[in-house]
Design an enzyme around this catalytic site. Structure first.
Site, mmCIF file in Angstrom:
data_model
loop_
_atom_site.group_PDB
_atom_site.id
_atom_site.type_symbol
_atom_site.label_atom_id
_atom_site.label_comp_id
_atom_site.label_asym_id
_atom_site.label_seq_id
_atom_site.Cartn_x
_atom_site.Cartn_y
_atom_site.Cartn_z
ATOM 1 N N GLY A 14 0.830 -1.210 0.000
ATOM 2 C CA GLY A 14 0.000 0.000 0.000
ATOM 3 C C GLY A 14 0.857 1.250 0.000
ATOM 4 N N SER A 16 1.477 3.417 -2.504
ATOM 5 C CA SER A 16 1.264 4.462 -3.518
ATOM 6 C C SER A 16 0.724 5.746 -2.908
ATOM 7 C CB SER A 16 0.310 3.954 -4.605
ATOM 8 O OG SER A 16 -0.943 3.647 -4.041
ATOM 9 N N ARG A 17 0.095 5.638 -1.743
ATOM 10 C CA ARG A 17 -0.543 6.818 -1.138
ATOM 11 C C ARG A 17 -0.337 6.826 0.374
ATOM 12 N NH1 ARG A 17 -4.625 8.373 -4.814
ATOM 13 N NH2 ARG A 17 -6.178 9.108 -3.341
ATOM 14 N N ASN A 92 1.730 -2.359 5.410
ATOM 15 C CA ASN A 92 1.001 -1.106 5.638
ATOM 16 C C ASN A 92 -0.422 -1.085 5.074
ATOM 17 O OD1 ASN A 92 0.770 2.053 5.779
ATOM 18 N ND2 ASN A 92 0.497 1.534 3.608
ATOM 19 N N SER A 145 -2.310 0.451 14.813
ATOM 20 C CA SER A 145 -3.084 1.686 15.016
ATOM 21 C C SER A 145 -3.326 1.924 16.492
ATOM 22 C CB SER A 145 -4.444 1.544 14.323
ATOM 23 O OG SER A 145 -5.287 2.608 14.679
ATOM 24 N N SER A 147 -6.082 2.319 17.262
ATOM 25 C CA SER A 147 -7.321 1.543 17.339
ATOM 26 C C SER A 147 -7.099 0.101 17.766
ATOM 27 C CB SER A 147 -8.052 1.573 15.993
ATOM 28 O OG SER A 147 -8.303 2.885 15.616
ATOM 29 N N TYR A 158 -12.553 -3.236 12.122
ATOM 30 C CA TYR A 158 -11.184 -2.720 11.960
ATOM 31 C C TYR A 158 -10.354 -2.904 13.239
ATOM 32 C CZ TYR A 158 -7.734 1.076 11.029
ATOM 33 O OH TYR A 158 -6.598 1.843 10.846
ATOM 34 N N LYS A 162 -6.443 -4.596 13.989
ATOM 35 C CA LYS A 162 -5.257 -3.890 14.463
ATOM 36 C C LYS A 162 -4.733 -4.511 15.765
ATOM 37 C CE LYS A 162 -4.938 -1.197 10.961
ATOM 38 N NZ LYS A 162 -3.829 -1.335 10.016
ATOM 39 N N THR A 190 -4.480 9.614 14.633
ATOM 40 C CA THR A 190 -5.324 9.991 13.486
ATOM 41 C C THR A 190 -4.485 10.842 12.533
ATOM 42 O OG1 THR A 190 -7.302 9.922 14.861
ATOM 43 C CG2 THR A 190 -7.469 11.097 12.767
ATOM 44 N N ILE A 191 -4.260 10.278 11.354
ATOM 45 C CA ILE A 191 -3.386 10.875 10.352
ATOM 46 C C ILE A 191 -4.256 11.226 9.138
ATOM 47 C CG2 ILE A 191 -1.247 10.527 9.033
ATOM 48 C CD1 ILE A 191 -0.984 10.079 12.145
HETATM 49 P P1 NAD Z 1 -4.705 5.264 2.558
HETATM 50 O O1 NAD Z 1 -6.114 4.961 2.211
HETATM 51 O O2 NAD Z 1 -4.088 6.498 2.021
HETATM 52 O O3 NAD Z 1 -3.751 4.057 2.191
HETATM 53 C C1 NAD Z 1 -4.175 2.732 2.229
HETATM 54 C C2 NAD Z 1 -3.276 1.901 1.347
HETATM 55 O O4 NAD Z 1 -3.739 0.560 1.384
HETATM 56 C C3 NAD Z 1 -3.296 2.380 -0.084
HETATM 57 O O5 NAD Z 1 -1.983 2.484 -0.561
HETATM 58 C C4 NAD Z 1 -4.041 1.286 -0.822
HETATM 59 O O6 NAD Z 1 -3.514 1.029 -2.101
HETATM 60 C C5 NAD Z 1 -3.825 0.082 0.078
HETATM 61 N N1 NAD Z 1 -4.952 -0.843 -0.055
HETATM 62 C C6 NAD Z 1 -6.245 -0.616 0.272
HETATM 63 N N2 NAD Z 1 -6.999 -1.668 -0.086
HETATM 64 C C7 NAD Z 1 -6.172 -2.578 -0.656
HETATM 65 C C8 NAD Z 1 -6.346 -3.849 -1.237
HETATM 66 N N3 NAD Z 1 -7.559 -4.430 -1.325
HETATM 67 N N4 NAD Z 1 -5.269 -4.472 -1.736
HETATM 68 C C9 NAD Z 1 -4.058 -3.907 -1.664
HETATM 69 N N5 NAD Z 1 -3.813 -2.701 -1.129
HETATM 70 C C10 NAD Z 1 -4.852 -2.051 -0.638
HETATM 71 O O7 NAD Z 1 -4.689 5.297 4.149
HETATM 72 P P2 NAD Z 1 -3.492 5.355 5.204
HETATM 73 O O8 NAD Z 1 -4.009 6.125 6.328
HETATM 74 O O9 NAD Z 1 -2.228 5.748 4.566
HETATM 75 O O10 NAD Z 1 -3.426 3.828 5.669
HETATM 76 C C11 NAD Z 1 -2.234 3.079 5.728
HETATM 77 C C12 NAD Z 1 -2.255 2.188 6.947
HETATM 78 O O11 NAD Z 1 -2.208 3.012 8.106
HETATM 79 C C13 NAD Z 1 -3.514 1.342 7.075
HETATM 80 O O12 NAD Z 1 -3.160 0.040 7.506
HETATM 81 C C14 NAD Z 1 -4.295 2.041 8.161
HETATM 82 O O13 NAD Z 1 -5.142 1.171 8.867
HETATM 83 C C15 NAD Z 1 -3.169 2.546 9.025
HETATM 84 N N6 NAD Z 1 -3.555 3.619 9.927
HETATM 85 C C16 NAD Z 1 -4.022 4.805 9.440
HETATM 86 C C17 NAD Z 1 -4.375 5.807 10.324
HETATM 87 C C18 NAD Z 1 -4.901 7.139 9.871
HETATM 88 O O14 NAD Z 1 -5.439 7.875 10.706
HETATM 89 N N7 NAD Z 1 -4.748 7.500 8.597
HETATM 90 C C19 NAD Z 1 -4.246 5.595 11.704
HETATM 91 C C20 NAD Z 1 -3.782 4.381 12.161
HETATM 92 C C21 NAD Z 1 -3.434 3.395 11.257
HETATM 93 C C1 RM4 Z 2 -7.026 4.775 12.626
HETATM 94 C C2 RM4 Z 2 -7.639 5.650 13.688
HETATM 95 C C3 RM4 Z 2 -8.042 6.912 13.042
HETATM 96 C C4 RM4 Z 2 -8.955 6.612 11.879
HETATM 97 C C5 RM4 Z 2 -8.281 5.668 10.939
HETATM 98 C C6 RM4 Z 2 -9.176 5.238 9.804
HETATM 99 O O1 RM4 Z 2 -6.578 3.579 13.091
HETATM 100 O O2 RM4 Z 2 -8.761 5.019 14.242
HETATM 101 O O3 RM4 Z 2 -8.680 7.771 13.960
HETATM 102 O O4 RM4 Z 2 -9.250 7.823 11.214
HETATM 103 O O5 RM4 Z 2 -7.904 4.521 11.600
#
Ligand code: NAD
Ligand code: RM4
Length: 255
Positions: A14, A16-17, A92, A145, A147, A158, A162, A190-191
């Site tokens: 994951g 790319s973003r 990720n 997370s 979470s 979710y 985690k 929370t990002i």
């Molecule tokens: P995001 O949506 O920008 O990135 C998610 C990534 O997962 C993307 O690159 C996407 O290509 C990949 N993905 C989604 N579905 C997929 C699938 N079916 N097959 C392959 N790849 C897939 O969000 P993010 O916030 O960058 O999330 C990255 C990680 O961080 C996640 O595991 C998320 O749970 C975790 N996280 C995010 C936050 C937050 O607040 N943003 C907080 C805690 C944990």
């Molecule tokens: C994280 C946390 C954040 C939520 C993302 C989707 O683990 O719970 O608050 O925005 O997930």
């Protein structure tokens, strides 16, 4: 510039973003060759390649839907063919379709489990096997997370994934420690990324979440790079089987 990953090969799922992209570019900036996986948004994967190559990295991308665990062997073959061994793995990729508990059906439940846990279990199994065969004292990081520790009303599916990843990290540290491989998890708070853009479009919720942090702001993907890279680097000589919470003080800010 620090070169902690010069000559090392890394896989970031994951990538790319969002958080994965920031970590993947951080690794490239410090000398790693990086392969990212992505599921959609092919143009972001292309632009990652451009950015990483501009940093001097050999960069690769592999499109995969991680809800189809059967696709994992093709990812592993791609890496072996194009990069050879792997020194660093960042699990990720993840999804969080915010949903009321009573509206979560089996299909959605299974998808969240497959993307967030199962695919990473089998990617890690294959990568760690190869690390052991090649005598590589690698580093593995799971993006868990906050979470994993606290609940979310619309995250019942979710949160299981985690806290499940944290359990996996504890066991893998034991399995892989004797081979010099260290395994940890990063727990972002929370990002601001695509995963929560819709949820945080509710401005009352967003304000609440911002105020809940001690630093009075939500995180950005770049905030995750330094903690992730420390855990993945050879500077980390003794931290394994644990979680690093990177939440701007959100958890402790009760009153
Ligand atoms: P995001 O949506 O920008 O990135 C998610 C990534 O997962 C993307 O690159 C996407 O290509 C990949 N993905 C989604 N579905 C997929 C699938 N079916 N097959 C392959 N790849 C897939 O969000 P993010 O916030 O960058 O999330 C990255 C990680 O961080 C996640 O595991 C998320 O749970 C975790 N996280 C995010 C936050 C937050 O607040 N943003 C907080 C805690 C944990
Ligand atoms: C994280 C946390 C954040 C939520 C993302 C989707 O683990 O719970 O608050 O925005 O997930």
């Amino acid at each position: 510039m620090v070169d902690r990953f010069k000559g090392k090969n890394a896989l970031v799922t994951g990538g790319s973003r969002g958080i994965g992209r920031a970590i993947a570019l951080g690794l490239a900036r410090e000398g790693a060759n990086v392969c990212i996986t992505y599921s959609s948004h092919g143009t972001d994967a292309d632009s990652f390649i451009g950015e990483a190559e501009a940093l001097g990295s050999r960069a690769f991308k592999f499109g995969i839907d991680q809800s189809n665990v059967e696709a994992v062997p093709s990812l592993i073959s791609y890496i072996e063919k194009n990069m050879g061994h792997m020194d660093v793995l960042v699990n990720n990729a993840g999804i969080c379709p915010f949903k009321d508990f009573f509206d979560i059906d089996m299909g959605l439940f299974e998808k969240v489990m497959k993307v967030n846990v199962e695919s990473h279990f089998f990617i890690t199994q294959a990568v760690a096997r190869k690390m052991i065969e090649s005598g590589i004292k690698g580093r593995i990081l799971f993006i868990s997370s906050i979470s994993a520790i606290v609940g979310g009303e619309f995250q019942t599916h979710y949160t299981i994934t985690k806290s499940g990843l944290n359990g996996l990290v504890h066991s893998l540290a034991i399995v892989l420690g004797k081979h010099g491989i260290m395994v940890n998890s990063l727990e972002p708070g929370t990002i601001l990324t695509d995963i929560n853009s819709e949820d945080l479009s509710n401005l009352d919720k967003r304000k609440y979440m911002e105020n809940r942090t001690a630093v009075k702001r939500l995180g950005i993907p770049d905030d995750m790079v330094a903690p992730a890279l420390f855990l993945l680097s050879d500077e980390n000589t003794y931290v394994t089987g644990t979680e690093l919470l990177a939440d701007g003080g959100m958890l402790v800010n009760l009153q």
